[in-house]
Every structure is written in structure tokens, then in C-alpha cells.
Design an enzyme around this catalytic site. Structure first.
Site, mmCIF file in Angstrom:
data_model
loop_
_atom_site.group_PDB
_atom_site.id
_atom_site.type_symbol
_atom_site.label_atom_id
_atom_site.label_comp_id
_atom_site.label_asym_id
_atom_site.label_seq_id
_atom_site.Cartn_x
_atom_site.Cartn_y
_atom_site.Cartn_z
ATOM 1 N N GLU A 41 0.505 -1.216 0.117
ATOM 2 C CA GLU A 41 -0.131 0.017 -0.046
ATOM 3 C C GLU A 41 0.877 1.400 0.079
ATOM 4 O OE1 GLU A 41 -3.117 0.605 -0.419
ATOM 5 O OE2 GLU A 41 -3.565 -1.577 -0.764
ATOM 6 N N TYR A 124 -5.540 6.752 5.222
ATOM 7 C CA TYR A 124 -5.660 5.863 4.247
ATOM 8 C C TYR A 124 -4.839 4.453 4.464
ATOM 9 C CZ TYR A 124 -5.016 3.294 -0.059
ATOM 10 O OH TYR A 124 -5.009 2.185 -0.823
ATOM 11 N N ASP A 142 -8.898 6.001 -1.682
ATOM 12 C CA ASP A 142 -7.646 6.629 -2.416
ATOM 13 C C ASP A 142 -7.969 7.535 -3.697
ATOM 14 O OD1 ASP A 142 -8.435 4.767 -4.496
ATOM 15 O OD2 ASP A 142 -6.546 3.565 -4.455
#
Ligand code: SF4
Length: 360
Positions: A41, A124, A142
Site C-alpha cells: 500500500e 488511508y 484513495d
């Protein structure tokens, strides 16, 4: 919160069914290991999926666990990150790995409050690790998800975090009770493959029946594009070469591109010639007086807000700097081992290619 048109309950069902058939086969999707999800990520926040794949595979091979990261020297971490940019993120991975080993027995916590305290864990990343690794009920937003939901809700405006409150309300309402990791990944995948930034493929979209933007015919103007101001920066770089070795120096431990190695040089001032800039920079940085320079190559590198043109010259000087903790003379082969900003790494690549043709 009043939505312009309430999506039907089949939204998550349609989306998940589409994802099961169409999801790309990506290495970080073969696992639910929180460490690997976290690394993927962070890397995906830097660049495209295709660019991340080789970095991710190499990273996991070098550092298969959090402990491997925590025990590695920082320079090895930075070298493995070279080319991805935003080196602060690599340093945060390093700091966080040390904290996880010291305080959490080497295991990434599944508690949002603990996660939020870790360096580099913004909303996030917390959401991504909780939902994808631990399958917890957590919305993640995102750039892809933001664009998709803005179109579904026909929110006209720029795609920025000011839209996230409304998007979160929608996601909280539409999220299924189980299999959250599929729902979140499916939304991101829809944004990447179907609801693309330009020319969304609405006819083959699994949620077109629930998409207000599509129904109104305004999906292509959502989100409103931002004006990009790209600045050009000219940088004079000096290559000092002696007995087959090249001079490099380490940037300060704080600030832009901290702790990376580079060739000496710097930005030209308004109206300043490249040679004058080179002489000034090398005098300021190394206290040497260059007597001549010969143009070797130009290297361009693009950042989000600016374009850098590196004018690289081979320099002659009466005296040369000596080696030290943050200053090295290295052969071409040795240069490859130092973590460098992308522009300097490109210079090393080009030096490797023209090796033997560099004038003495
Ligand atoms: Fe995006 Fe079109 Fe699907 Fe709406 S219908 S979500 S605009 S691809």
C-alpha cells in the site's frame, strides 16, 4: 446527508461479483499478511501498479518480515527504495518496523488507535491495513475510490480530501457486513480498470445502474481537472573523476532527499551561466576552484510540481576534496551500491553506458 440519487442495495453485490471475475493477479493479493499489505500500500501511493510489482517483489525477498526491515542498515532500505521517490515513506517504514519490533512483538497491531500512532500511518494506510489485512469494517479512500464515488454520486468539483466526508458516509452505508477486503479492493480495481480517469468504460461497468453521474451524462467532467503548474529547474552538476573514481557526497539527514548520495552541484541562479553556477556551487560545497569543465550529458527528471534538467559536466580542478564520512570517491561499480535520488541514479546509468569514453 442527502445524496442526489440513492444507489440500490445491489451495489456491493454487483461490485464484488465483477471483482471476482476481473481482478488482476497481483503479488500482494496472494496474501493477507499485514506486513506485506502495508508495504504494497505504501508503494502503491508512489506510482503505478506495474511500476510497483518489481519493487515489491525485490523488497519482500530482501526483507521478508518486519524484523528484517528493523535490523537492516538505513542505507540498504533507501537503496531498495531508489526510484520510487518520497524517501520519507521508506524512512517511516524503517522507524515503524523498529517500533513494531520493540512494542508489538514484531506483529502489526489490528487496533486503529495503535496503528494511528505509527510513523507514516495516515487515515488511508490505517484503513487499507485494517480492511485488506484484517478484514475489518473500514472505508478506504484513495484517488481511484474518490473518483469513482464522486461520479456515482455526481459530485461536481475537484478530487481532493474535501470530498471525503461525503464519500465516507456513502461507503459506510454501502459496505457489506462481511468480506470487507473484497469490497474495498473491488472499488479501487474498478477505478483502475473501468472508471478510469479519462474515458471511463461505462457500458461495461457493473454499477452503471447505480451511477448518478452516468445517468446525468456528466461522468466525463467529474472530477474537475486541476491546473498543473510545472516549473523548470536547471541544475549544474560537476563530475569529479580521479584514478577511475568519482566523487559523491551525502545529503543532510533532514530536508529534501535526506541521507541520499549525489554528485556535487546545484541550481543555477537567474542569468547565471552553467559554468559560473558550477564554479560557485563547487566552491560553496567543497571549497575547490574548478579550472575547466566539459559537457558530458543532460539528464531530465520529472517531479510532480517541477521538471529538473541536470546539466552534467566533467570538471578539472587544481585540488580535489578528500574522502570522509559523508564524502566518497567510488568506482562506477561501487556507485551502484549507494542510494541516490533518481536524477543522480540516471547519471550513474549513463556513466556506465559511456564508460571508457569519458575524456580524461
Ligand atoms: Fe464510473 Fe461510468 Fe461506472 Fe459511473 S458508470 S462508476 S462513471 S464507469
Amino acid at each position: 446527508m442527502n445524496f442526489p440519487m440513492k444507489p440500490k442495495l445491489s451495489f456491493a453485490k454487483n461490485l464484488n461479483a465483477w471483482y471476482r471475475k476481473n481482478a488482476r493477479d497481483l503479488p500482494w493479493r496472494e496474501t493477507s499478511d499485514p506486513y506485506k499489505i502495508w508495504i504494497s500500500e505504501i508503494m502503491l501511493q508512489q506510482t503505478t501498479v506495474n511500476a510497483v510489482i518489481p519493487y515489491y517483489k525485490k523488497w519482500i525477498k530482501l526483507f521478508p518480515t518486519v524484523e528484517h526491515v528493523a535490523k537492516a542498515p538505513l542505507q540498504k532500505i533507501l537503496k531498495s527504495w531508489q526510484g520510487l521517490g518520497y524517501y520519507t515513506r521508506a524512512k517511516n517504514i524503517y522507524k515503524t518496523s523498529k517500533i513494531i519490533c520493540a512494542l508489538h512483538n514484531g506483529r502489526i497491531p489490528d487496533d486503529p488507535h495503535q496503528l494511528k500512532k505509527l510513523p507514516g500511518f495516515g487515515p488511508y494506510t490505517v484503513g487499507a491495513v485494517l480492511s485488506i489485512a484484517f478484514d475489518k469494517r473500514h472505508a478506504i479512500i484513495d484517488a481511484n475510490v474518490r473518483r469513482v464515488i464522486m461520479r456515482i454520486l455526481a459530485i461536481e468539483g475537484h478530487a481532493d480530501t474535501s470530498q471525503d466526508a461525503e464519500i465516507s458516509v456513502f461507503l459506510e452505508r454501502e459496505m457489506p457486513v462481511r468480506n470487507l477486503r473484497t469490497f474495498n479492493q473491488a472499488l479501487m480495481e474498478l477505478g483502475a480498470l473501468v472508471c478510469r480517469n479519462r474515458e471511463p468504460l461505462c457500458l461495461s461497468c457493473p454499477v452503471k445502474a447505480q451511477c448518478c453521474g452516468y445517468k446525468k451524462g456528466i461522468q466525463e467532467i467529474i472530477p474537475k481537472p486541476k491546473k498543473k503548474i510545472i516549473k523548470d529547474i536547471d541544475v549544474a552538476i560537476g563530475i569529479l573523476r580521479r584514478k577511475g573514481k568519482y566523487f559523491i557526497q551525502k545529503r543532510p539527514a533532514k530536508g529534501l532527499l535526506a541521507d541520499l548520495w549525489e554528485f556535487p552541484g546545484g541550481k543555477t541562479k537567474k542569468g547565471e551561466s552553467l559554468f559560473r553556477a558550477l564554479r560557485r556551487e563547487l566552491k560553496e560545497e567543497l571549497d575547490i576552484d574548478i579550472t575547466s569543465s566539459r559537457h558530458l550529458m543532460n539528464v531530465k527528471h520529472f517531479y510532480t510540481q517541477f521538471r529538473v534538467n541536470l546539466h552534467v559536466s566533467l570538471c578539472e580542478s587544481q585540488a580535489y576534496p578528500s574522502s570522509g564520512k559523508d564524502r566518497k570517491w567510488a568506482t562506477l561499480k561501487e556507485l551502484n551500491k549507494y542510494p541516490m535520488p533518481s536524477g543522480s541514479a540516471k547519471i550513474v546509468d549513463r556513466l556506465n553506458k559511456i564508460n571508457g569514453q569519458v575524456p580524461d
